[in-house]
Design a protein around this motif. Structure first.
Motif, mmCIF file in Angstrom:
data_model
loop_
_atom_site.group_PDB
_atom_site.id
_atom_site.type_symbol
_atom_site.label_atom_id
_atom_site.label_comp_id
_atom_site.label_asym_id
_atom_site.label_seq_id
_atom_site.Cartn_x
_atom_site.Cartn_y
_atom_site.Cartn_z
ATOM 1 N N LEU A 1022 0.830 -1.203 0.000
ATOM 2 C CA LEU A 1022 0.000 0.000 0.000
ATOM 3 C C LEU A 1022 0.864 1.252 0.000
ATOM 4 C CD1 LEU A 1022 -2.737 1.461 0.304
ATOM 5 C CD2 LEU A 1022 -2.534 1.148 2.768
ATOM 6 N N PHE A 1023 1.918 1.256 0.817
ATOM 7 C CA PHE A 1023 2.783 2.434 0.875
ATOM 8 C C PHE A 1023 3.535 2.628 -0.432
ATOM 9 C CE2 PHE A 1023 6.956 4.343 2.093
ATOM 10 C CZ PHE A 1023 6.475 5.620 2.319
ATOM 11 N N SER A 1024 3.966 1.542 -1.068
ATOM 12 C CA SER A 1024 4.674 1.662 -2.349
ATOM 13 C C SER A 1024 3.771 2.278 -3.403
ATOM 14 C CB SER A 1024 5.152 0.283 -2.802
ATOM 15 O OG SER A 1024 6.051 -0.264 -1.884
ATOM 16 N N SER A 1025 2.504 1.822 -3.431
ATOM 17 C CA SER A 1025 1.563 2.382 -4.389
ATOM 18 C C SER A 1025 1.324 3.864 -4.110
ATOM 19 C CB SER A 1025 0.245 1.610 -4.316
ATOM 20 O OG SER A 1025 -0.708 2.164 -5.178
ATOM 21 N N PHE A 1026 1.155 4.222 -2.835
ATOM 22 C CA PHE A 1026 0.961 5.625 -2.474
ATOM 23 C C PHE A 1026 2.170 6.474 -2.859
ATOM 24 C CE2 PHE A 1026 2.187 8.738 0.798
ATOM 25 C CZ PHE A 1026 1.201 9.692 0.603
ATOM 26 N N LEU A 1027 3.378 5.956 -2.590
ATOM 27 C CA LEU A 1027 4.587 6.719 -2.872
ATOM 28 C C LEU A 1027 4.759 6.932 -4.371
ATOM 29 C CD1 LEU A 1027 6.744 7.956 -1.071
ATOM 30 C CD2 LEU A 1027 8.165 5.940 -1.468
ATOM 31 N N ASN A 1028 4.406 5.943 -5.148
ATOM 32 C CA ASN A 1028 4.483 6.091 -6.598
ATOM 33 C C ASN A 1028 3.559 7.190 -7.087
ATOM 34 O OD1 ASN A 1028 4.965 5.299 -9.438
ATOM 35 N ND2 ASN A 1028 2.872 4.503 -9.285
ATOM 36 N N ARG A 1029 2.308 7.201 -6.592
ATOM 37 C CA ARG A 1029 1.362 8.251 -6.994
ATOM 38 C C ARG A 1029 1.805 9.616 -6.491
ATOM 39 N NH1 ARG A 1029 -2.398 3.983 -5.693
ATOM 40 N NH2 ARG A 1029 -2.720 4.875 -3.605
ATOM 41 N N ARG A 1077 6.006 18.891 1.301
ATOM 42 C CA ARG A 1077 5.965 18.760 2.762
ATOM 43 C C ARG A 1077 5.564 17.335 3.171
ATOM 44 N NH1 ARG A 1077 8.964 22.293 5.551
ATOM 45 N NH2 ARG A 1077 8.587 24.442 4.860
ATOM 46 N N ILE A 1078 4.628 16.738 2.443
ATOM 47 C CA ILE A 1078 4.234 15.358 2.748
ATOM 48 C C ILE A 1078 5.410 14.418 2.504
ATOM 49 C CG2 ILE A 1078 2.709 13.476 2.045
ATOM 50 C CD1 ILE A 1078 0.617 15.583 1.350
ATOM 51 N N LEU A 1079 6.110 14.623 1.407
ATOM 52 C CA LEU A 1079 7.278 13.801 1.115
ATOM 53 C C LEU A 1079 8.352 13.999 2.177
ATOM 54 C CD1 LEU A 1079 8.307 11.792 -0.951
ATOM 55 C CD2 LEU A 1079 9.212 13.695 -2.282
ATOM 56 N N GLU A 1080 8.506 15.211 2.652
ATOM 57 C CA GLU A 1080 9.473 15.485 3.716
ATOM 58 C C GLU A 1080 9.110 14.718 4.985
ATOM 59 O OE1 GLU A 1080 11.313 19.367 6.128
ATOM 60 O OE2 GLU A 1080 9.451 19.522 4.960
ATOM 61 N N PHE A 1081 7.803 14.647 5.294
ATOM 62 C CA PHE A 1081 7.372 13.906 6.482
ATOM 63 C C PHE A 1081 7.744 12.430 6.373
ATOM 64 C CE2 PHE A 1081 4.025 11.054 8.055
ATOM 65 C CZ PHE A 1081 4.154 11.256 9.419
ATOM 66 N N PHE A 1082 7.520 11.826 5.211
ATOM 67 C CA PHE A 1082 7.808 10.398 5.077
ATOM 68 C C PHE A 1082 9.306 10.119 5.049
ATOM 69 C CE2 PHE A 1082 3.376 10.271 3.537
ATOM 70 C CZ PHE A 1082 2.905 9.270 4.373
ATOM 71 N N THR A 1083 10.131 11.038 4.547
ATOM 72 C CA THR A 1083 11.582 10.826 4.632
ATOM 73 C C THR A 1083 12.069 10.886 6.061
ATOM 74 O OG1 THR A 1083 11.987 13.191 4.263
ATOM 75 C CG2 THR A 1083 11.968 11.749 2.321
ATOM 76 N N ALA A 1089 12.534 3.416 3.607
ATOM 77 C CA ALA A 1089 11.848 3.214 2.339
ATOM 78 C C ALA A 1089 12.669 3.744 1.168
ATOM 79 C CB ALA A 1089 10.493 3.888 2.366
ATOM 80 N N PHE A 1090 13.592 4.654 1.433
ATOM 81 C CA PHE A 1090 14.419 5.254 0.396
ATOM 82 C C PHE A 1090 15.862 4.753 0.432
ATOM 83 C CE2 PHE A 1090 11.070 8.115 1.724
ATOM 84 C CZ PHE A 1090 10.485 8.487 0.525
ATOM 85 N N LEU A 1091 16.317 4.314 1.594
ATOM 86 C CA LEU A 1091 17.732 3.982 1.772
ATOM 87 C C LEU A 1091 18.001 2.490 1.898
ATOM 88 C CD1 LEU A 1091 18.672 6.839 4.271
ATOM 89 C CD2 LEU A 1091 18.900 6.815 1.785
ATOM 90 N N VAL A 1092 16.944 1.669 1.944
ATOM 91 C CA VAL A 1092 17.095 0.224 2.061
ATOM 92 C C VAL A 1092 16.288 -0.448 0.961
ATOM 93 C CG1 VAL A 1092 16.717 -1.793 3.548
ATOM 94 C CG2 VAL A 1092 17.444 0.371 4.550
ATOM 95 N N MET A 1096 15.075 2.319 -6.496
ATOM 96 C CA MET A 1096 14.195 3.098 -7.352
ATOM 97 C C MET A 1096 13.607 4.307 -6.632
ATOM 98 S SD MET A 1096 12.877 3.738 -10.214
ATOM 99 C CE MET A 1096 13.490 2.293 -11.058
ATOM 100 N N ASN A 1097 13.109 4.136 -5.400
ATOM 101 C CA ASN A 1097 12.500 5.260 -4.673
ATOM 102 C C ASN A 1097 13.489 6.388 -4.458
ATOM 103 O OD1 ASN A 1097 10.019 4.031 -4.480
ATOM 104 N ND2 ASN A 1097 10.460 3.081 -2.506
ATOM 105 N N LEU A 1098 14.724 6.047 -4.093
ATOM 106 C CA LEU A 1098 15.747 7.086 -3.882
ATOM 107 C C LEU A 1098 16.097 7.776 -5.189
ATOM 108 C CD1 LEU A 1098 17.636 8.499 -1.939
ATOM 109 C CD2 LEU A 1098 19.326 6.708 -2.348
ATOM 110 N N ILE A 1099 16.175 7.004 -6.262
ATOM 111 C CA ILE A 1099 16.492 7.616 -7.560
ATOM 112 C C ILE A 1099 15.398 8.600 -7.971
ATOM 113 C CG2 ILE A 1099 16.744 7.113 -10.015
ATOM 114 C CD1 ILE A 1099 18.080 4.478 -9.220
ATOM 115 N N ARG A 1100 14.145 8.182 -7.849
ATOM 116 C CA ARG A 1100 13.051 9.072 -8.218
ATOM 117 C C ARG A 1100 13.036 10.313 -7.326
ATOM 118 N NH1 ARG A 1100 7.443 6.072 -9.067
ATOM 119 N NH2 ARG A 1100 7.031 8.049 -10.141
ATOM 120 N N LEU A 1101 13.344 10.121 -6.052
ATOM 121 C CA LEU A 1101 13.392 11.259 -5.140
ATOM 122 C C LEU A 1101 14.489 12.237 -5.544
ATOM 123 C CD1 LEU A 1101 12.458 12.636 -2.515
ATOM 124 C CD2 LEU A 1101 14.125 11.227 -1.293
ATOM 125 N N CYS A 1102 15.651 11.725 -5.876
ATOM 126 C CA CYS A 1102 16.754 12.601 -6.266
ATOM 127 C C CYS A 1102 16.471 13.306 -7.584
ATOM 128 C CB CYS A 1102 18.048 11.789 -6.355
ATOM 129 S SG CYS A 1102 18.631 11.171 -4.762
#
Length: 1339
Positions: A1022-1029, A1077-1083, A1089-1092, A1096-1102
């Motif tokens: 669920l979190f992966s799907s949310f993060l993608n959107r 701001r929402i993305l900042e909260f989850f980091t 979720a980004f460092l382990v 892909m999540n870290l790449i998209r974030l960068c």
């Protein structure tokens, strides 16, 4: 003196000249002269006969000589002549084209263009097309003439005069040709080929007088009797019988009623005559023709003196000297004989509509009296005489016309404070209520064709426009006002008077409907001599039928483009108010009756314990409800897809507040009381901080009355008793003395039912459903307008205060000071209008008893919906307006000013079920209409702005268990905006520079932050799907913002930048900042979720970070950003670079802090990932820009500024990683060149073709990495990064759109092709759903 008064008996006149004793100044015992007896004196008084001694005595001792009385009376009638009849009847200058010979002026239907629906003899017009026009069948060519137009709607209408040559087409009407003249109050302009400003804006119910003076060549208009000034001058004269026709043009759905003289004018203008001449008495010769109205006036004067003999109400209103005029009351037989003498000549006159409107109705109004004490008994005696001595056909006509005249007066009577609180529609409603106490009268009215139309008219309340409000509220006040003419005291007094007047009218409307609830039609009906049998009915049948027809008629009232034929909005408001009163205050609240068993008559909305609701109310096929969508679709669709079972039709039942937790359960019969029946000490009523405080004491009741009422209500809830509650509306007893029983006469009639039987017969649940629909159709828009006006008032006060500060501090040019003062004058005028409008809304919509009823309604409906939601089939049939009305009613109550209760108890003391419903159903897929789900999400978004309401969510069990997961799941293409607002408000406060954010406040919730964190860890998919959107949406908003900036810069040279484009730019900027701001909260909460795991999540974030920085900090983009803001600084004042960059710093520092910590083992590093994306110096330059920004000024005092040292350390590490990335890239490039040189033979070249070119072939999608993956079964190729990102949103191939079954490594695929890998060792590297790079469902 006494003898001259004609008084008889002993009269003593006392004059108090000293406080200690009274001096008797006169004592006279008078004896009647000659043979005139006391009875004779009374008859002379009643029939207005001369005082001279008559040869034919009126009495024979103590009896009336009927023959002599009739002879004297006929003589008196024959002497009536009009001194003005020749002038009144002179119709020279009018030509009426009436082939029937009746000389009636009406609309010529053959002249109509477009489509017009005609009714009431062609005098009521309603346009059915875009633009329709018509003219009358009469024209004028000399003299001074007028007609009246009564507005049924207040849209675009052009009223005036036109010649026969004026073209009427789909685009042209009255005023669009040279010889046609019109006034339009919607656009406030006058029309004669061109148009110019003129007049005042009109409202429904306005009576517009259209006057033409052909002697002076002028045309003018009047609104409700007040002149709007000269409209046109130089109107040319025409030949005889070719003059100016009354004409009208209407836009779609507009309606008006015309009066050319068929009945008396509502507001006659001196010197102007009606086009249709008044009726004449044809019994006399032409030289002595007498207007019927003059005879009728004399006869009704005699009747009034007769019925008011001995009336205590008349005596109480007389001056002391007038009370000495005493006349002997007539015995019953004498009274009937005298009445017969008067009523016999009236029979012929009352066939005329003009006489009924011009004489009978004013007579009844004058007898009844416009103020208290009303003379109801005299009205009863008058009606009894008319009923006894007039033919049945005349009686039926009189009843119909009297009720229509009273309904018309209610429609057109403006709300005024004259004779407060008995002004406006009050005297007409009071008379109607009195007349309806006669079973014969109400029966005759019910049989009429215009029964429902008249009833709507009686329930209509004419609203004011800007100028009317200025007259009502000449002096205004608002908190902080420093105006010389502002007075809080005067404002309070005016608002109090308005509230009392409105309460009086509402009270009478309730009594009117209460009469209909009591009325039961007989089994056989006599209609003009014919007897018709009818099925026996139950009490309330007539009212319920009217209610259903009203709902059916107004089904489209809430549409953007309403259909024609709707009722006036005030009718819906009035009926809603009546139903709310019945259900919240009780059906018997209007009656001065008390019962022994009070618990049987607790008002419906306040009954505790077991509650029941018959679901057949919305499961049945009913035309009034069939057009309304249900939660799962339209009724026709559901009838095919959702078949109901027999058990579904059983009524649902539940215990009040059973859905709430025990510790937060409030009920009317429990120990914890809801807000609608709490003690005053437990319900803190607070004042508004912004709006005028006048309504605080004027709306509903004063503070002490409210306290007493709440206190007594608490005791009554314990005993199931509402009888002893002090009503916050004026008592009915004021109308006719303290002993008045409003409907006492009803219970003396066989057709009326007592209250106990009535309560058993009326289905209160059906009334509740009708009330919800009425709110949806009529009240919702009113509350939205009220909310807008109140918010606008807040903004206007702020603008005025800011302008005052600028004026006080202005030390520059006088020109700038002049501009500031001009702007201040505009702001001041706008604020004054807004204060008046807000005061009107408060006294009309937000009285205390209405707020209490609305609160109880919300409690009832939300508990019903929760119970219905347990059955999927039944829930799918629930009308959407149930939810829409519930949510809108709650927010209207929440925004009310002054508020009903403190925000801290609004949800927690009675409406915790509302929170449960919002949480359970904003993501309920059983609700097909996304707009309904969006309404629920928007409600949560609004509520979580306030800490008091966040507490209610935190204490709610459903919110604790369901809200976090539902929010993450609901973040999709449709609902991402409200979901992001909710997440932002719950999670704000911990980011870099967040304390200075525009959305910062006290509503953040560590409780929900913990729940979100736990849910994301628990449900990784669920979190992966949310993060993608979230990534996709954020990329889109930033792109749209960048495009908007560029478009504004491109169009700035041509001065073509629209306000809409500037608004779009601002909105996209704010949305981007919120998502960051929402993305900042989850980091911060979930850095793993980004460092382990997959990178892909870290790449998209960068990539996202670099995208934002490239559009805001690079030299070209930064210059474009700054120049655009400078050019549109005022309109884009919310846009600044610090707001969009601060979350970026927070994101980077959150991940960097976790990587630097020795206690965390992370697989990836944010600095390394940023450096690998762009090996040039751009990334380090952008972060150097971030470090060099003047953050202490942008976020002065923010505690997060201490983290700037961490940013400096991160920049040093980033530079090192960037250098390492460049070295590594150089080495890889060298190795690739060497590998290319070693390819010598053709076999290797063939293998290169098979595997895609080895290390030298780049991905054709990103051109940044080599091809290393192949898609099966289509065998297209790309790099692993591109296909992995693509599979997050789509399961089909980039190139051929073939569904992808698996993705294999190129090396594995090559070995399989050459057979170098045994089948036991074959292995396919397929993306799975177990990591944070999980695939999402295909769209």
């Amino acid at each position: 003196m006494l003898r001259g008064m004609g008084s008889s008996g002993l009269a003593i006149l006392l004059e108090s000249t000293d406080s200690k004793d009274c001096l008797v100044t006169a004592a006279t015992c008078m004896v009647e002269e000659g043979s005139r007896t006391a009875l004779g004196s009374t008859l002379h008084h009643v029939f207005d006969l001369p005082r001279s001694v008559s040869e034919l005595p009126l009495t024979d001792g103590i009896t009336i000589n009927q023959f002599n009385l009739e002879m004297h009376f006929r003589t008196r009638l024959s002497n009536i002549e009009s001194a003005h009849d020749r002038c009144l009847n002179d119709c020279d200058g009018v030509f009426i084209n009436d082939l029937s010979g009746s000389q009636s002026v009406t609309i010529d239907t053959e002249s109509a263009s477009g489509s017009i629906r005609f009714s009431k003899n062609g005098l009521v017009l309603e346009s059915q097309t875009t633009f329709s026009s018509a003219r009358a069948n009469a024209c004028v060519w000399k003299g001074r003439w007028m007609y009246e137009a009564t507005l049924g709607t207040a849209g675009i209408q052009q009223l005036g005069w036109a010649t026969i040559s004026c073209p009427f087409t789909e685009g042209e009407g009255v005023g669009d040709a040279s010889d046609s003249y019109a006034y339009d109050g919607r656009r406030v302009r006058k029309w004669n080929v061109s148009n110019d400003p003129y007049g005042q804006p009109w409202v429904p119910g306005d009576v517009i007088g259209c006057c033409i003076d052909l002697e002076l060549g002028q045309i003018s208009f009047h609104r409700n009797g007040g002149s709007l000034g000269l409209a046109f001058d130089g109107v040319r004269k025409l030949e005889a019988k070719q003059g100016y026709f009354p004409a009208i043009s209407l836009s779609h759905g507009e309606r008006c009623e015309l009066n050319f003289g068929e009945r008396p004018f509502k507001h006659p203008v001196a010197g102007f005559l009606p086009i249709q001449k008044p009726p004449l008495d044809g019994s006399n010769n032409e030289e002595k023709q007498v207007l019927l109205t003059l005879k009728a006036k004399f006869l009704f004067g005699c009747l009034q003196r007769l019925v008011q003999l001995g009336s205590p109400e008349v005596s109480a209103a007389m001056a002391p000297a007038e009370r000495l005029r005493r006349f002997t009351p007539l015995a019953e037989e004498q009274f009937g004989l005298a009445g017969e003498v008067i009523c016999n000549p009236l029979a012929q006159l009352l066939n005329s509509r003009f006489v009924i409107w011009g004489n009978l109705v004013p007579f009844l109004l004058e007898v009844h009296r416009s103020e208290t004490p009303h003379d109801g008994p005299s009205v009863d005696r008058a009606w009894d005489l008319l009923l006894q001595y007039l033919p049945s056909a005349v009686v039926q006509n009189c009843v119909e016309e009297v009720m229509e005249a009273l309904a018309y007066s209610c429609r057109t009577s403006p709300f005024t404070l004259a004779n407060c609180p008995f002004g406006g529609a009050y005297p007409f409603l009071a008379l109607a209520c009195r007349l309806l106490q006669h079973s014969d009268f109400i029966l005759q009215w019910w049989k009429s064709d215009e029964f429902e139309s008249c009833l709507e008219g009686l329930l209509t309340r004419k609203g004011p426009n800007k100028f009317d409000l200025e007259a009502l509220i000449p002096i205004v006040w608002w908190p902080g006002s420093r105006e010389d003419l502002c007075s809080e005291t005067n404002m309070r007094q005016t608002a109090t008077a308005m509230s009392r007047a409105i309460s009086k009218v509402e009270e009478l409307q309730c009594e009117l409907c209460r009469s209909l609830l009591n009325f039961v039609p007989p089994s056989s009906v006599n209609v003009l001599g014919a007897i018709f049998s009818a099925p026996s009915q139950t009490p309330g049948w007539v009212f319920r039928k009217f209610l259903r027809n009203l709902l059916r008629k107004n089904r489209g009232a809430n549409r953007n483009i309403p259909p024609p034929g709707l009722s006036d909005n005030s009718v819906l408001v009035s009926v809603y108010t009546v139903l709310l009163h019945f259900l919240s205050e009780g059906l018997d609240r209007l009656m001065d009756i008390r019962h022994e068993q009070h618990h049987d008559h607790v008002p419906f909305l306040h009954r505790g314990g077991m509650r029941r609701f018959p679901v057949q109310l919305f499961l049945r096929v009913d035309e009034s409800l069939y057009d309304f969508a249900r939660l799962a679709g339209t009724p026709s669709y559901l009838s095919k897809t959702s078949v109901l079972e027999p058990g579904d039709f059983e009524e649902v039942e539940w215990m009040e507040s059973s859905a709430d937790n025990e510790e937060i359960r409030f009920s009317h019969i429990g120990k914890k009381k809801p807000c609608c029946c709490l003690e005053a000490a437990n319900v803190p009523f607070i004042n508004s901080k912004v709006t005028a405080r006048a309504p605080e004491k004027s709306v509903g009741s004063s503070a002490n009355v409210a306290g007493e009422r709440s206190s007594s209500m608490n005791a009554d809830c314990n005993e199931g008793n509402f009888e002893s509650v002090v009503d916050d509306k004026p008592s009915s007893s004021e109308r006719e003395g303290s002993n008045f029983r409003p409907l006492a006469r009803l219970f003396e009639r066989a057709a009326m039912k007592p209250i106990r039987e009535l309560s058993d017969a009326v289905k209160e649940e059906e009334l509740l459903e009708s009330m919800l629909l009425l709110y949806h159709l009529g009240l919702a828009q009113n509350f939205k307008q009220a909310s807008y006006q109140m918010q606008h008032q807040i903004q206007s006060i702020a603008q005025l205060d800011d302008t005052d500060r600028q004026i006080r501090s202005e030390k520059g040019s006088s020109e700038h000071l002049k501009q500031l003062k001009e702007a201040r004058a505009l702001y001041r005028d706008d604020l004054i209008d807004c204060v008046r409008q807000c005061t009107w809304y408060r006294v009309c919509l937000l009285s205390r008893w209405k707020q209490r009823g609305m609160y109880a309604t919300c409690m009832w409906v939300v508990q019903l919906l929760l119970e219905l939601s347990k059955n999927d089939r039944v829930f799918s049939y629930v009308p959407e307006f149930y939810i829409e009305t519930l949510v809108d009613c709650f927010h209207a109550l929440r925004r009310s000013d002054p508020p009903y209760v403190s925000p801290s108890v609004l949800l927690q003391q009675g409406l915790s079920s509302f929170v449960t419903f919002l949480v359970l159903h904003f993501n309920d897929h059983r609700i097909a209409n996304p707009e309904i789900r969006d309404i629920l999400l928007q409600s949560i978004s609004v509520l979580v702005q306030y800490k008091e309401h966040v507490n209610a969510f935190e204490s709610n069990k459903a919110a604790e268990t369901r809200m976090a997961a539902s929010l993450l799941e609901a973040f999709d293409n449709r609902f991402w905006i409200p979901v992001s607002n909710i997440l932002l408000r719950l999670c704000k406060g911990a980011g870099f520079g967040a304390s200075k954010s525009s959305i910062c406040g006290e509503s953040c919730s560590t409780f929900f932050q913990r729940l979100l964190r736990e849910k994301c860890v628990e449900d990784e998919k669920l979190f992966s799907s949310f993060l993608n959107r979230l990534f996709n949406t954020l990329n889109w908003t930033i792109s749209e913002f960048s495009v908007s900036i560029k478009e504004m810069q491109e169009h700035s040279d041509h001065r073509q930048v629209s306000e809409l484009q500037q608004k779009k730019c601002t909105i996209m900027f704010e949305l981007s900042c919120n998502l960051e701001r929402i993305l900042e909260f989850f980091t911060k909460e979930l850095p793993h979720a980004f460092l382990v795991g997959p990178e892909m999540n870290l790449i998209r974030l960068c990539e996202l970070i670099m995208f934002v920085l490239s559009h805001t900090t690079s030299s070209t983009a930064a210059e474009l950003f700054d120049s655009t803001l400078r050019q549109y600084g005022q309109s884009l004042e919310k846009i600044n670079r610090a707001t969009i960059l601060a979350p970026i710093i927070g994101i980077v520092l959150n991940l960097a802090a976790v990587t630097a910590s020795s206690s965390h083992h992370m697989e990836h590093d944010v600095a390394r990932a940023l450096a690998s994306i762009d090996i040039s110096s751009v990334v380090t330059t952008n972060f150097q820009y971030l470090l060099d920004c003047n953050w202490p000024i942008a976020f002065k005092g923010d505690p997060s500024l201490v983290r700037l040292s961490e940013l400096k350390a991160f920049l040093i590490k980033l530079k090192m990683e960037a250098e390492e990335a460049r070295k590594k890239a150089a080495e890889e490039e060298l190795q690739a060149s060497l590998a290319e040189l070693t390819l010598k033979d053709e076999k290797d070249m063939t293998a290169q073709d098979v595997v895609g070119g080895g290390a030298t072939e780049s991905c054709s999608i990103c051109y940044a990495y080599g091809v290393d993956s192949i898609f099966l079964p289509c065998k297209h190729r790309s790099c692993l990064r591109c296909i992995s990102r693509h599979l997050l949103n789509n399961q089909r191939c980039f190139f051929c759109n073939t569904p992808i079954s698996e993705v294999c490594s190129m090396s594995v695929f090559l070995n399989d092709v050459h057979g170098k890998l045994s089948s036991s060792a074959a292995r396919s590297e397929t993306l799975t759903d177990g990591s944070l790079l999980a695939k999402v469902d295909s769209p």
